[in-house]
Design a protein around this motif. Structure first.
Motif, PDB file in Angstrom:
ATOM      1  N   THR A  74       0.794  -1.127  -0.035  1.00 59.18           N
ATOM      2  CA  THR A  74      -0.030   0.092   0.038  1.00 59.18           C
ATOM      3  C   THR A  74       0.950   1.202  -0.201  1.00 59.18           C
ATOM      4  OG1 THR A  74      -0.252   0.121   2.283  1.00 59.18           O
ATOM      5  CG2 THR A  74      -1.688  -1.228   1.179  1.00 59.18           C
ATOM      6  N   ASP A  75       2.073   1.142  -0.307  1.00 57.44           N
ATOM      7  CA  ASP A  75       3.077   2.159  -0.174  1.00 57.44           C
ATOM      8  C   ASP A  75       3.845   2.296  -1.581  1.00 57.44           C
ATOM      9  OD1 ASP A  75       5.365   3.579  -0.126  1.00 57.44           O
ATOM     10  OD2 ASP A  75       5.676   3.347   2.025  1.00 57.44           O
ATOM     11  N   TYR A  76       3.303   3.156  -2.385  1.00 60.02           N
ATOM     12  CA  TYR A  76       3.906   3.043  -3.819  1.00 60.02           C
ATOM     13  C   TYR A  76       5.504   2.867  -3.977  1.00 60.02           C
ATOM     14  CZ  TYR A  76       4.674   4.142  -8.887  1.00 60.02           C
ATOM     15  OH  TYR A  76       5.008   4.092  -9.855  1.00 60.02           O
ATOM     16  N   ALA A  77       6.273   3.898  -2.958  1.00 56.65           N
ATOM     17  CA  ALA A  77       7.614   3.828  -2.947  1.00 56.65           C
ATOM     18  C   ALA A  77       8.189   2.360  -2.790  1.00 56.65           C
ATOM     19  CB  ALA A  77       8.180   4.656  -1.953  1.00 56.65           C
ATOM     20  N   ALA A  78       7.664   1.684  -1.895  1.00 56.66           N
ATOM     21  CA  ALA A  78       7.710   0.208  -1.785  1.00 56.66           C
ATOM     22  C   ALA A  78       7.665  -0.574  -2.698  1.00 56.66           C
ATOM     23  CB  ALA A  78       7.050  -0.147  -0.243  1.00 56.66           C
ATOM     24  N   CYS A  79       6.400  -0.415  -3.412  1.00 56.68           N
ATOM     25  CA  CYS A  79       6.483  -1.038  -4.643  1.00 56.68           C
ATOM     26  C   CYS A  79       7.467  -0.936  -5.845  1.00 56.68           C
ATOM     27  CB  CYS A  79       4.940  -0.897  -5.178  1.00 56.68           C
ATOM     28  SG  CYS A  79       3.701  -1.544  -4.233  1.00 56.68           S
ATOM     29  N   GLU A  80       7.804   0.411  -5.968  1.00 53.61           N
ATOM     30  CA  GLU A  80       8.844   0.684  -6.868  1.00 53.61           C
ATOM     31  C   GLU A  80      10.165  -0.292  -6.505  1.00 53.61           C
ATOM     32  OE1 GLU A  80       8.445   5.147  -8.680  1.00 53.61           O
ATOM     33  OE2 GLU A  80       8.880   4.849  -6.372  1.00 53.61           O
ATOM     34  N   LEU A  81      10.516  -0.510  -5.318  1.00 53.57           N
ATOM     35  CA  LEU A  81      11.521  -1.077  -4.649  1.00 53.57           C
ATOM     36  C   LEU A  81      11.133  -2.738  -5.132  1.00 53.57           C
ATOM     37  CD1 LEU A  81      14.209  -1.494  -2.987  1.00 53.57           C
ATOM     38  CD2 LEU A  81      12.688  -1.604  -1.045  1.00 53.57           C
ATOM     39  N   LEU A  82       9.990  -3.180  -4.901  1.00 54.54           N
ATOM     40  CA  LEU A  82       9.577  -4.548  -5.176  1.00 54.54           C
ATOM     41  C   LEU A  82       9.955  -4.891  -6.668  1.00 54.54           C
ATOM     42  CD1 LEU A  82       8.219  -7.381  -4.577  1.00 54.54           C
ATOM     43  CD2 LEU A  82       6.242  -6.224  -4.806  1.00 54.54           C
ATOM     44  N   ILE A  83       9.429  -3.787  -7.507  1.00 56.98           N
ATOM     45  CA  ILE A  83       9.553  -4.130  -8.885  1.00 56.98           C
ATOM     46  C   ILE A  83      11.176  -4.242  -9.270  1.00 56.98           C
ATOM     47  CG2 ILE A  83       8.940  -3.409 -11.235  1.00 56.98           C
ATOM     48  CD1 ILE A  83       6.697  -4.530  -9.434  1.00 56.98           C
ATOM     49  N   GLY A  84      11.987  -3.264  -8.612  1.00 56.80           N
ATOM     50  CA  GLY A  84      13.162  -3.093  -8.965  1.00 56.80           C
ATOM     51  C   GLY A  84      14.023  -4.190  -8.493  1.00 56.80           C
ATOM     52  N   THR A  85      13.472  -5.162  -7.363  1.00 58.63           N
ATOM     53  CA  THR A  85      14.262  -6.097  -6.956  1.00 58.63           C
ATOM     54  C   THR A  85      13.972  -7.444  -8.187  1.00 58.63           C
ATOM     55  OG1 THR A  85      13.677  -5.875  -4.595  1.00 58.63           O
ATOM     56  CG2 THR A  85      14.223  -8.062  -5.189  1.00 58.63           C
ATOM     57  N   ALA A  86      13.028  -7.546  -8.782  1.00 59.06           N
ATOM     58  CA  ALA A  86      12.738  -8.437  -9.847  1.00 59.06           C
ATOM     59  C   ALA A  86      13.835  -8.078 -10.921  1.00 59.06           C
ATOM     60  CB  ALA A  86      11.465  -8.490 -10.279  1.00 59.06           C
ATOM     61  N   ILE A  87      13.823  -6.870 -11.373  1.00 62.09           N
ATOM     62  CA  ILE A  87      14.667  -6.506 -12.317  1.00 62.09           C
ATOM     63  C   ILE A  87      16.192  -6.592 -12.169  1.00 62.09           C
ATOM     64  CG2 ILE A  87      15.374  -4.338 -14.119  1.00 62.09           C
ATOM     65  CD1 ILE A  87      12.398  -5.701 -14.295  1.00 62.09           C
ATOM     66  N   GLN A  88      16.698  -6.381 -10.971  1.00 58.48           N
ATOM     67  CA  GLN A  88      17.985  -6.325 -10.432  1.00 58.48           C
ATOM     68  C   GLN A  88      18.345  -7.819 -10.483  1.00 58.48           C
ATOM     69  OE1 GLN A  88      18.635  -4.794  -6.418  1.00 58.48           O
ATOM     70  NE2 GLN A  88      20.943  -5.614  -6.455  1.00 58.48           N
ATOM     71  N   HIS A  89      17.484  -8.627  -9.862  1.00 53.56           N
ATOM     72  CA  HIS A  89      18.048 -10.047  -9.736  1.00 53.56           C
ATOM     73  C   HIS A  89      17.709 -10.935 -11.262  1.00 53.56           C
ATOM     74  CE1 HIS A  89      18.029  -9.374  -5.419  1.00 53.56           C
ATOM     75  NE2 HIS A  89      18.660 -10.430  -5.237  1.00 53.56           N
ATOM     76  N   PHE A  90      16.591 -10.558 -11.887  1.00 56.06           N
ATOM     77  CA  PHE A  90      16.461 -11.494 -12.901  1.00 56.06           C
ATOM     78  C   PHE A  90      16.351 -10.714 -14.301  1.00 56.06           C
ATOM     79  CE2 PHE A  90      14.373 -13.501  -9.286  1.00 56.06           C
ATOM     80  CZ  PHE A  90      15.224 -14.584  -9.103  1.00 56.06           C
ATOM     81  N   GLY A  91      16.294  -9.409 -14.179  1.00 58.37           N
ATOM     82  CA  GLY A  91      16.575  -8.553 -15.685  1.00 58.37           C
ATOM     83  C   GLY A  91      15.018  -8.448 -16.469  1.00 58.37           C
ATOM     84  N   ARG A  92      14.033  -8.964 -15.870  1.00 63.27           N
ATOM     85  CA  ARG A  92      12.701  -8.702 -16.615  1.00 63.27           C
ATOM     86  C   ARG A  92      11.609  -9.185 -15.729  1.00 63.27           C
ATOM     87  NH1 ARG A  92      12.405 -12.010 -21.615  1.00 63.27           N
ATOM     88  NH2 ARG A  92      10.240 -12.016 -21.136  1.00 63.27           N
ATOM     89  N   LEU A  93      10.426  -8.821 -16.284  1.00 67.40           N
ATOM     90  CA  LEU A  93       9.472  -9.091 -15.373  1.00 67.40           C
ATOM     91  C   LEU A  93       7.839  -9.656 -16.274  1.00 67.40           C
ATOM     92  CD1 LEU A  93       7.713  -9.427 -12.831  1.00 67.40           C
ATOM     93  CD2 LEU A  93       7.033  -7.065 -12.988  1.00 67.40           C
ATOM     94  N   ASP A  94       7.575 -10.930 -16.080  1.00 66.34           N
ATOM     95  CA  ASP A  94       6.432 -11.411 -16.875  1.00 66.34           C
ATOM     96  C   ASP A  94       5.287 -11.754 -16.365  1.00 66.34           C
ATOM     97  OD1 ASP A  94       8.380 -12.371 -19.240  1.00 66.34           O
ATOM     98  OD2 ASP A  94       9.349 -13.043 -17.483  1.00 66.34           O
ATOM     99  N   VAL A  95       5.213 -11.859 -14.914  1.00 70.79           N
ATOM    100  CA  VAL A  95       3.665 -12.272 -14.419  1.00 70.79           C
ATOM    101  C   VAL A  95       3.873 -11.405 -13.071  1.00 70.79           C
ATOM    102  CG1 VAL A  95       2.791 -14.116 -13.273  1.00 70.79           C
ATOM    103  CG2 VAL A  95       3.888 -14.305 -15.230  1.00 70.79           C
ATOM    104  N   LEU A  96       2.502 -10.772 -12.611  1.00 74.01           N
ATOM    105  CA  LEU A  96       2.486 -10.278 -11.427  1.00 74.01           C
ATOM    106  C   LEU A  96       1.070 -10.821 -10.649  1.00 74.01           C
ATOM    107  CD1 LEU A  96       2.898  -8.199  -9.582  1.00 74.01           C
ATOM    108  CD2 LEU A  96       1.422  -6.546 -10.759  1.00 74.01           C
ATOM    109  N   VAL A  97       1.219 -11.179  -9.694  1.00 78.74           N
ATOM    110  CA  VAL A  97      -0.033 -11.903  -9.081  1.00 78.74           C
ATOM    111  C   VAL A  97      -0.155 -11.015  -7.808  1.00 78.74           C
ATOM    112  CG1 VAL A  97      -0.981 -13.751  -7.877  1.00 78.74           C
ATOM    113  CG2 VAL A  97       0.423 -13.966  -9.831  1.00 78.74           C
ATOM    114  N   THR A  98      -1.179 -10.246  -7.708  1.00 79.11           N
ATOM    115  CA  THR A  98      -1.282  -9.296  -6.518  1.00 79.11           C
ATOM    116  C   THR A  98      -2.324 -10.181  -5.448  1.00 79.11           C
ATOM    117  OG1 THR A  98      -3.448  -8.099  -7.566  1.00 79.11           O
ATOM    118  CG2 THR A  98      -1.405  -7.301  -7.994  1.00 79.11           C
TER     119      THR A  98
END
Length: 279
Positions: A74-98
């Protein structure tokens, strides 16, 4: 082709990266496990750092590619960090399950306004913010977004006003985004889960915002977390628009669409009988 009650074919998600919010425990954890088993690299998420790390270690020990990010969705800045974790570790994002959300066990007349807002925010902004942060990456991969809703979004349930409203909102959101982003090839789906076995320490909020045990549910009405996770993964694999889990859920859809007054009578009668039996 796997059935809705079986895991997705092993390797179907090979090369893909998924984020499952609220995956430190419960249905989210089992959905992450099922996606891993089908070949995906998965970013786990939760607010309890200790529990999240234990889940990460368990899946990593099984040989799965996993990373984790402590984040309040529920914190947008925290969500940016979450998405950044996927890109940093794996380089892409294909699936989001909320999947992350807070539920309740309280009647509307008794609820403090801030408690209603907290439950509603977790269900609405807990889906909106991760998606908003992830959207450019998902469009690039022509990926998949699945909102975890509930059969309670199909027909309101007593003592669940904010939860029902939030789950109904994300179902409508998925429909709207499907229209707005039709040209992108991005998949938007909704899974309406039914009664599911919970972790023993599962808690919901009462009218004052205090955590209390979830209401008793007859075991025969419940699916296991692994069964629900298998349906969710099959839903993503087939890029379905809507999946309603359980026979009860499908009956609710039928009655709500054709005989709504009868549906309300059944819900109220069932609730009254259960209340008399357990009080």
């Amino acid at each position: 082709m796997p059935s809705p009650s079986s895991p997705a074919r092993a390797g179907f998600f090979a090369g893909q990266v998924a984020i499952v919010t609220g995956s430190e425990s419960g249905i989210g954890r089992e959905t992450a496990r099922a996606l891993c088993a089908a070949g995906a690299a998965v970013v786990l998420n939760g607010r309890n750092a200790e529990r999240l790390e234990q889940t990460r270690l368990t899946l990593a020990a099984a040989g799965y590619a996993v990373a984790s990010c402590v984040a309040d969705v529920t914190d947008y800045a925290a969500c940016e960090l979450l998405i950044g974790t996927a890109i940093q570790h794996f380089g892409r994002l294909d699936v989001l399950v909320t999947n992350a959300s807070i539920s309740q066990r309280a009647y509307f007349a008794d609820m403090q306004p801030e408690v209603f807002a907290r439950v509603l925010d977790s269900n609405v902004y807990g889906s909106v913010y991760p998606l908003k942060a992830a959207l450019p990456h998902l469009i690039r991969s022509r990926g998949s977004v699945t909102f975890i809703s509930s059969i309670s979004a199909l027909n309101g349930m007593p003592s669940g006003s904010a939860y029902c409203a939030g789950k109904a909102a994300v179902a409508n959101l998925a429909h709207t985004l499907r229209l707005e982003l039709a040209e992108t090839g991005l998949h938007f789906g909704v899974v309406h889960i039914g009664f599911t076995q919970n972790d023993p320490d599962k808690r919901v909020l009462d009218a004052a915002g205090q955590p209390v045990p979830i209401a008793h549910r007859p075991p025969r009405w419940q699916k296991s977390q692994a069964e629900v996770a298998a349906v969710i993964v099959h839903h993503i694999q087939k890029r379905k628009r809507r999946t309603v889990i359980s026979f009860l859920g499908r009956i609710i859809v039928l009655v709500h669409n054709t005989l709504p007054r009868l549906g309300d009578w059944v819900v109220l009668t069932t609730i009254r009988r259960m209340r008399r039996f357990y009080e």
